[in-house]
Motif scaffolding. Structure first.
Motif, short mmCIF file in Angstrom:
data_model
loop_
_atom_site.label_atom_id
_atom_site.label_comp_id
_atom_site.label_asym_id
_atom_site.label_seq_id
_atom_site.Cartn_x
_atom_site.Cartn_y
_atom_site.Cartn_z
N UNK A 1 -25.41 -20.73 -8.93
CA UNK A 1 -24.08 -21.06 -9.43
C UNK A 1 -23.47 -19.84 -10.09
N UNK A 2 -22.23 -19.53 -9.79
CA UNK A 2 -21.58 -18.33 -10.29
C UNK A 2 -20.34 -18.72 -11.09
N UNK A 3 -20.24 -18.28 -12.32
CA UNK A 3 -19.10 -18.58 -13.17
C UNK A 3 -18.29 -17.32 -13.37
N UNK A 25 -19.49 -13.77 -14.37
CA UNK A 25 -18.72 -12.53 -14.25
C UNK A 25 -17.47 -12.63 -15.10
N UNK A 26 -17.03 -11.48 -15.60
CA UNK A 26 -15.75 -11.44 -16.28
C UNK A 26 -15.13 -10.08 -16.06
N UNK A 35 -20.76 -8.43 -13.99
CA UNK A 35 -21.63 -9.57 -13.70
C UNK A 35 -22.79 -9.59 -14.69
N UNK A 36 -23.05 -10.78 -15.24
CA UNK A 36 -24.16 -10.95 -16.18
C UNK A 36 -25.13 -11.96 -15.59
N UNK A 37 -26.32 -11.52 -15.26
CA UNK A 37 -27.36 -12.42 -14.76
C UNK A 37 -28.34 -12.83 -15.85
N UNK A 142 -21.70 -11.53 -27.82
CA UNK A 142 -22.75 -12.55 -27.85
C UNK A 142 -23.22 -12.92 -26.47
N UNK A 143 -22.30 -13.05 -25.55
CA UNK A 143 -22.66 -13.41 -24.17
C UNK A 143 -23.44 -12.28 -23.50
N UNK A 144 -22.98 -11.06 -23.69
CA UNK A 144 -23.65 -9.92 -23.07
C UNK A 144 -25.09 -9.77 -23.55
#
Length: 333
Positions: A1-3, A25-26, A35-37, A142-144
């Motif tokens: 799933x890709x957001x 991704x942002x 992209x952050x996995x 925080x997300x990174x």
């Protein structure tokens, strides 16, 4: 799933984004898709505000490099130093998985950032343009780094401290409100735009910005004003406030000795105060300290040591990591 999340001026909410097994991704402030996995674990910060905020989120071992311009927290001064003005090979050799920059670096040194990307390093350009953006910026960090919950706690404590300071400022009668000229760059007689972080701290503390008609320079937070306009307000300036730091290398004597400034009401009455640039210009939790310091300059009977002790308890957290504990030593000064 890709957001996918697009940050337009850092105004889209990023919190609540799960990274558990999903790619996200942002688009960063420089228009690049990121992209952050999984959370990044080897980070080089090339902007001192990023560094402060990463430590505030509880990171330490994950930070493997910083800028030559660090001042806080003390742990940052012990990290390896990297410079975007030099060749990128040193950074590449450190094997970071994330390099944090700000838009100015992306614009001024495109070949530098491109070489990092070619080496397989994720480069993210982020920087808030106002207080509301600052909250989204903290959430992005925080997300990174996998510190979403810590970012929300940081925002909650910051907003709670703001509410406390505003309650204090609301007790100040209109007749006691100080009219303030806030100097940004003395040599060029510049001040700040009304939406700047510096004036956010001033107005939060209960001061009135007397140069509210100042116009922005190149869409920045710096505003043109000029000596003639400052002197035209000589009888109205209750307090002359100046930030001091790399941008404005001044002293009280330098300001007092400026030709014509002896006529300014604040100068004549000994109401000239110098504020540390780092406390009012960087998008970090230490803006609260900057607001309280300004409040003490303007209303020392209201912003007392006891009041500061209460505000620092709001900013403190009993479940801090070692890195955060070091960061919060400032509230015990």
């Amino acid at each position: 799933m890709r957001k996918h999340i697009v940050i337009m001026g850092m105004t889209i909410l990023l919190w609540g984004l799960p990274l558990m097994g999903h790619a996200a991704t942002f688009t960063d402030r420089s228009g690049h898709e990121i992209e952050i996995r999984s959370p990044f674990k080897r980070i080089i910060s090339l902007y001192a505000a990023h560094t402060e905020n990463l430590f505030a989120l509880g990171l330490d071992e994950e930070i493997i490099g910083v800028t030559p311009y660090e001042v806080w927290p003390p742990e940052a001064l012990k990290k390896p130093v990297f410079n975007y003005r030099k060749a990128p090979e040193k950074i590449i050799g450190a094997r970071p998985d994330l390099v944090l920059i700000r838009p100015m670096i992306a614009r001024a040194y495109p070949s530098f950032t491109e070489k990092l990307k070619q080496a397989g390093i994720t480069v993210v350009s982020v920087q808030p343009v106002g207080i509301d953006d600052m909250y989204q910026y903290w959430r992005t960090l925080g997300i990174l780094t996998g510190k979403e919950e810590e970012a929300e706690k940081m925002i909650f404590r910051f907003k709670k401290a703001i509410r406390t300071i505003r309650i204090l400022s609301h007790t100040i009668p209109a007749t006691r409100r100080k009219r303030v000229y806030f100097e940004a760059i003395h040599k060029k007689m510049k001040t700040f735009t009304p939406a700047s972080m510096q004036l956010f701290t001033l107005t939060m503390a209960g001061g009135i910005n007397i140069a509210n008609d100042a116009t922005s320079v190149r869409k920045s937070n710096i505003a043109s004003y000029g000596k003639e306009r400052i002197l035209s307000l000589s009888d109205e300036i209750d307090v002359y406030l100046a930030q001091k730091g790399k941008m404005n290398r001044i002293s009280p004597d330098l300001i007092r000795q400026e030709p014509g400034f002896q006529k300014i009401k604040a100068i004549k009455n000994g109401q000239l105060f110098i504020i540390d640039e780092h406390l009012v210009s960087r998008p970090t939790p230490r803006l609260i300290r900057g607001a309280v310091d300004i409040g003490h300059c303007l209303y020392p009977d209201i912003y007392t040591r006891e009041i500061w002790q209460g505000i620092k308890r709001i900013m403190d957290n009993s479940r801090l990591s070692v890195a955060q504990s070091a960061y919060h030593k400032i509230y015990q000064e």
